[in-house]
Design a protein around this motif. Sequence first.
Motif, PDB file in Angstrom:
ATOM      1  N   ILE A 207       0.861  -1.186   0.000  1.00 14.59           N
ATOM      2  CA  ILE A 207       0.000   0.000   0.000  1.00 14.59           C
ATOM      3  C   ILE A 207       0.893   1.230   0.000  1.00 14.59           C
ATOM      4  N   GLN A 208       0.624   2.149  -0.900  1.00 14.81           N
ATOM      5  CA  GLN A 208       1.392   3.400  -0.974  1.00 14.81           C
ATOM      6  C   GLN A 208       0.442   4.576  -0.824  1.00 14.81           C
ATOM      7  N   ILE A 209       0.784   5.489   0.107  1.00  9.90           N
ATOM      8  CA  ILE A 209      -0.054   6.650   0.401  1.00  9.90           C
ATOM      9  C   ILE A 209       0.810   7.891   0.236  1.00  9.90           C
ATOM     10  N   ARG A 210       0.390   8.832  -0.597  1.00  8.45           N
ATOM     11  CA  ARG A 210       1.221  10.011  -0.818  1.00  8.45           C
ATOM     12  C   ARG A 210       0.368  11.235  -1.129  1.00  8.45           C
ATOM     13  N   THR A 211       1.016  12.373  -1.153  1.00 13.56           N
ATOM     14  CA  THR A 211       0.465  13.664  -1.572  1.00 13.56           C
ATOM     15  C   THR A 211      -0.907  13.937  -0.961  1.00 13.56           C
ATOM     16  N   ASN A 212      -0.880  14.114   0.360  1.00 11.03           N
ATOM     17  CA  ASN A 212      -2.051  14.541   1.133  1.00 11.03           C
ATOM     18  C   ASN A 212      -3.198  13.543   1.127  1.00 11.03           C
ATOM     19  N   SER A 213      -2.954  12.337   0.730  1.00 10.79           N
ATOM     20  CA  SER A 213      -4.014  11.324   0.776  1.00 10.79           C
ATOM     21  C   SER A 213      -4.224  10.863   2.209  1.00 10.79           C
ATOM     22  N   CYS A 214      -5.459  10.445   2.499  1.00 10.34           N
ATOM     23  CA  CYS A 214      -5.805  10.130   3.887  1.00 10.34           C
ATOM     24  C   CYS A 214      -6.810   8.970   3.932  1.00 10.34           C
ATOM     25  N   PRO A 215      -6.391   7.766   3.603  1.00 13.50           N
ATOM     26  CA  PRO A 215      -7.307   6.625   3.664  1.00 13.50           C
ATOM     27  C   PRO A 215      -7.395   6.027   5.072  1.00 13.50           C
ATOM     28  N   ILE A 216      -8.357   5.152   5.249  1.00 11.70           N
ATOM     29  CA  ILE A 216      -8.406   4.271   6.414  1.00 11.70           C
ATOM     30  C   ILE A 216      -7.973   2.893   5.937  1.00 11.70           C
ATOM     31  N   VAL A 217      -6.925   2.373   6.565  1.00  7.82           N
ATOM     32  CA  VAL A 217      -6.351   1.088   6.168  1.00  7.82           C
ATOM     33  C   VAL A 217      -6.425   0.176   7.383  1.00  7.82           C
ATOM     34  N   ARG A 218      -7.278  -0.844   7.322  1.00  6.73           N
ATOM     35  CA  ARG A 218      -7.467  -1.658   8.522  1.00  6.73           C
ATOM     36  C   ARG A 218      -7.744  -3.117   8.169  1.00  6.73           C
ATOM     37  N   HIS A 219      -7.290  -3.994   9.058  1.00  3.93           N
ATOM     38  CA  HIS A 219      -7.561  -5.431   8.987  1.00  3.93           C
ATOM     39  C   HIS A 219      -7.031  -6.086   7.716  1.00  3.93           C
ATOM     40  N   ASN A 220      -6.010  -5.526   7.112  1.00  4.32           N
ATOM     41  CA  ASN A 220      -5.413  -6.132   5.930  1.00  4.32           C
ATOM     42  C   ASN A 220      -4.239  -7.020   6.313  1.00  4.32           C
ATOM     43  N   LYS A 221      -3.929  -7.954   5.439  1.00  2.00           N
ATOM     44  CA  LYS A 221      -2.665  -8.678   5.498  1.00  2.00           C
ATOM     45  C   LYS A 221      -1.809  -8.192   4.332  1.00  2.00           C
TER      46      LYS A 221
ATOM     47  N   HIS B 192       1.911  -8.692   2.897  1.00  2.00           N
ATOM     48  CA  HIS B 192       3.019  -9.605   3.174  1.00  2.00           C
ATOM     49  C   HIS B 192       3.714 -10.091   1.901  1.00  2.00           C
ATOM     50  N   ASP B 193       4.913 -10.568   2.119  1.00  2.00           N
ATOM     51  CA  ASP B 193       5.715 -11.205   1.074  1.00  2.00           C
ATOM     52  C   ASP B 193       5.870 -10.332  -0.158  1.00  2.00           C
ATOM     53  N   GLY B 194       5.917  -9.030   0.049  1.00  2.00           N
ATOM     54  CA  GLY B 194       6.161  -8.124  -1.066  1.00  2.00           C
ATOM     55  C   GLY B 194       7.623  -8.126  -1.469  1.00  2.00           C
ATOM     56  N   GLN B 195       7.855  -7.875  -2.733  1.00  2.89           N
ATOM     57  CA  GLN B 195       9.234  -7.769  -3.217  1.00  2.89           C
ATOM     58  C   GLN B 195       9.854  -6.430  -2.819  1.00  2.89           C
ATOM     59  N   HIS B 196       9.058  -5.539  -2.265  1.00  5.96           N
ATOM     60  CA  HIS B 196       9.490  -4.221  -1.833  1.00  5.96           C
ATOM     61  C   HIS B 196       9.049  -4.074  -0.382  1.00  5.96           C
ATOM     62  N   GLY B 197       8.475  -2.949  -0.007  1.00  3.15           N
ATOM     63  CA  GLY B 197       8.020  -2.744   1.355  1.00  3.15           C
ATOM     64  C   GLY B 197       6.556  -3.082   1.537  1.00  3.15           C
ATOM     65  N   GLY B 198       6.085  -2.960   2.788  1.00  2.00           N
ATOM     66  CA  GLY B 198       4.693  -3.231   3.084  1.00  2.00           C
ATOM     67  C   GLY B 198       3.809  -2.025   2.823  1.00  2.00           C
ATOM     68  N   ILE B 199       3.927  -0.980   3.667  1.00  3.19           N
ATOM     69  CA  ILE B 199       3.145   0.252   3.528  1.00  3.19           C
ATOM     70  C   ILE B 199       4.122   1.421   3.407  1.00  3.19           C
ATOM     71  N   TYR B 200       3.932   2.255   2.412  1.00  6.73           N
ATOM     72  CA  TYR B 200       4.851   3.362   2.136  1.00  6.73           C
ATOM     73  C   TYR B 200       4.041   4.651   2.148  1.00  6.73           C
ATOM     74  N   VAL B 201       4.313   5.539   3.136  1.00  6.20           N
ATOM     75  CA  VAL B 201       3.593   6.800   3.274  1.00  6.20           C
ATOM     76  C   VAL B 201       4.596   7.924   3.050  1.00  6.20           C
ATOM     77  N   HIS B 202       4.392   8.732   2.045  1.00  9.94           N
ATOM     78  CA  HIS B 202       5.379   9.760   1.711  1.00  9.94           C
ATOM     79  C   HIS B 202       4.706  10.965   1.077  1.00  9.94           C
ATOM     80  N   GLU B 203       5.493  12.060   0.937  1.00  6.39           N
ATOM     81  CA  GLU B 203       5.034  13.314   0.348  1.00  6.39           C
ATOM     82  C   GLU B 203       3.725  13.791   1.005  1.00  6.39           C
ATOM     83  N   LYS B 204       3.792  13.951   2.338  1.00  5.17           N
ATOM     84  CA  LYS B 204       2.671  14.457   3.134  1.00  5.17           C
ATOM     85  C   LYS B 204       1.466  13.526   3.112  1.00  5.17           C
ATOM     86  N   GLY B 205       1.727  12.257   2.952  1.00  6.72           N
ATOM     87  CA  GLY B 205       0.657  11.288   3.100  1.00  6.72           C
ATOM     88  C   GLY B 205       0.156  11.221   4.535  1.00  6.72           C
ATOM     89  N   GLN B 206      -1.112  10.830   4.671  1.00  8.61           N
ATOM     90  CA  GLN B 206      -1.725  10.733   5.994  1.00  8.61           C
ATOM     91  C   GLN B 206      -2.398   9.360   6.105  1.00  8.61           C
TER      92      GLN B 206
END
Length: 834
Positions: A481-495, A497-511
């Motif tokens: 999951i990637q969150i950026r540029t003033n975005s503001c989701p609700i992220v809950r109860h997810n799995k 995993h096993d990503g080739q990169h990272g899990g959750i990436y929040v950047h550029e004023k993500g919320q």
Amino acid sequence: MNLAFLFEEVPSDLQESREEIRSVFGLQQRGGSVSGFRPVIKGMHGCHGCPIQPLPPLTPIRGVTCSVCHSCQGNQPLMTSLDLYSSVFVRVTDLYSSHPVCRKRLYMEVFEYTRPMMHPESGKFYQINPEEYEQPNPWKDSFQQLYKGAHVKPGFAEHFYSNPARYKGRENMLYYDTIEDALGGVQEAHFDGLIFVHSGIYTDEWIYIESPITMIGAAPGKVADKVIIENTRDSTFVFMEGSEDAYVGYMTIKFNPDDKSAQHHNAHHCLEITVNCSPIIDHCIIRSTCTVGSAVCVSGQGASPTIKHCNISDCENVGLYITDHAQGIYEDNEISNNALAGIWVKNHGNPIIRRNHIHHGRDVGVFTFDHGMGYFESCSIHRNRIAGFEVKAYANPTVVRCEIHHGQTGGIYVHEKGRGQFIENKIYANNFAGVWITSNSDPTIRGNAIFNGNQGGVYIFGDGRGLIEGNDIYGNALAGIQIRTNSCPIVRHNKIHDGQHGGIYVHEKGQGVIEENEVYSNTLAGVWVTTGSTPVLRRNRIHSGKQVGVYFYDNGHGVLEDNDIYNHMYSGVQIRTGSNPKIRRNKIWGGQNGGILVYNSGLGFIEDNEIFDNAMAGVWIKTDSNPTLRRNKIHDGRDGGICIFNGGRGLLEENDIFRNAQAGVLISTNSHPVLRKNRIFDGFAAGIEITNHATATLEGNQIFNNRFGGLFLASGVNVTMKDNKIMNNQDAIEKAVSRGQCLYKISSYTSYPMHDFYRCHTCNTTDRNAICVNCIKKCHQGHDVEFIRHDRFFCDCGAGTLSNPCTLAGEPTHDTDTLYDSAPPIESNTLQHN
């Protein structure tokens, strides 16, 4: 009496061959021609095995016997009335039509179908394999269901009506040359409205349907391939008010204008379904070569067709367009290779679309926009050039249990205030993100499997929102999951995993609120927070990552609270370069590196956490970092409790630091923290050690029951102390020195007790070697020795690394030169992809 004329009276189109006639009627010839045949007529009390049903009494007929039962010879009465002729003719004709071979041939003569077409109820047609039919006579059953219809068979009507004897028995059938004529017959009430359109190409007929007619293709083999209705000027079929129960099926419907881009054709379609009508379109092939408009247009309040088992493909415009409050049911259709969207839903259109196969489109698979809605269930949407499913401009579809995969861009794209519910879908192997959410859009993404994408799983950017709940997100090339540029989701109860990169990436004023997720086994950090972002991460389980658990860098902020963070290859939490998160009430344990690492000018409020069982320090503070640690419990570490070095600072207040393998607090290399009201106890080494020109302010701390001792200050260290209580420590170092023991006895090579250490020039020791005071006195007595300083070390003499054996320590244990430092954090390359 010779009855051979009865066979001659049978219409010639039913007399396939003399041998078949013999077989059909169960007769055996005793010489002669067809005129020598004599039918055996069964009486009221005749043999039950004979195929001919009872007739009035007849006199015996000699010379002919029944081939079925062979028992009806010479004992049947004969009628003398002329009624005999008509009675026998009816029975012979009935018998002919009941024979399997002749039944099929008669049926195919009338309807052309090579398999029985069943019509059990209004609006329902389907073909069957005769051998799989449960009743004995599928051809007869189908005939009885279909015989009342009229037939469109160009050029046949004149021939039919001019040869009544040839087509005796078909008096109730109607034949027309054109579809328009047949529709006129319906209007004039000549028949009930069942129209069979036979094999052929029907061009530029004006087909406006305003009544509940039933029109079905009639042809051998694949019926729809051989019944082609085409228009080059106007919409091919138009359904208008009054056609609410109409049916059109088993034909190819084309719109093929000469000027394919003329703007007036924007209002022309293969099928046009207007207000207040609900026809059934079934098993049709629909094609449009026009580059404007759509192949199928369903428009207006009350427009609610059922379109099923159709193929809407290879069109040069939109495949299916539903707009202006239209609804309808669309099931089991094939929609592919259309130049624009496979399906458009617009302006409060609200269809139910189930089990459709929407693929290889030259644009988006499904496009809902301008308040379009719809319920999409169990569809397969794949290999479209743009997104599999696009939602825009207040559209609000529901998409359930679909497979959306192998899109040449993304899977689902929600933008410009789009909404929608995406529930229990499989979204995988798309070239871009599985789900994109942007520009104030707010969809619900719930219970989906989002996996094996060539980029990320869910990508929320440009003020996107949304509820991302209960999804299984794994195996994606970029962040789950990637969150950026003033975005503001609700992220809950997810799995995640096993990503080739990272899990959750929040950047550029993500919320966003990120809670109760399980994030594990990702190649890079479980969660990254960077570049002015401020998410709230709450009650997540973040574990078993191949690097850091949660990584704040480059002014990453936010709240990290009530999480379980464990079993990472690097630190559980890292904070650096101006980041200033609030980290509270987390459990951080089991890391193969440290618990929390704050470095390179990192900040942060670290409060009420439990940090334990990490392979290195519970908390590291270094390189000009200045966090605040309050009320944490830092215990049972496999190394030290808190380590501050390389100019680290920080306020450590009211923490409990206990049962750690190394020093409760180690302060080194020009660092200057403030320690206030902490309890440092039950450690397996020292309570506090300060070395390498570091300083500190110690106020109101309690330091007790530590194995090596309470407070150790290296040479040249000056501290500010006030109201500290250093008491009841075990003082193992001083006791070992006073007993004449080598300090290696109490430290091995895993601990670094602080005391005086020396170098022996006689033994050629180097700057890396240190010798305890008792070994100097005993093992190096009389050697050229030098006092170096009071500091942390372990005794190389006792470790057996010097040329002379130690006489105090016993069996040597070789030095591993373990480095007391963090593995370097690995930078994300996500920004290079976005």
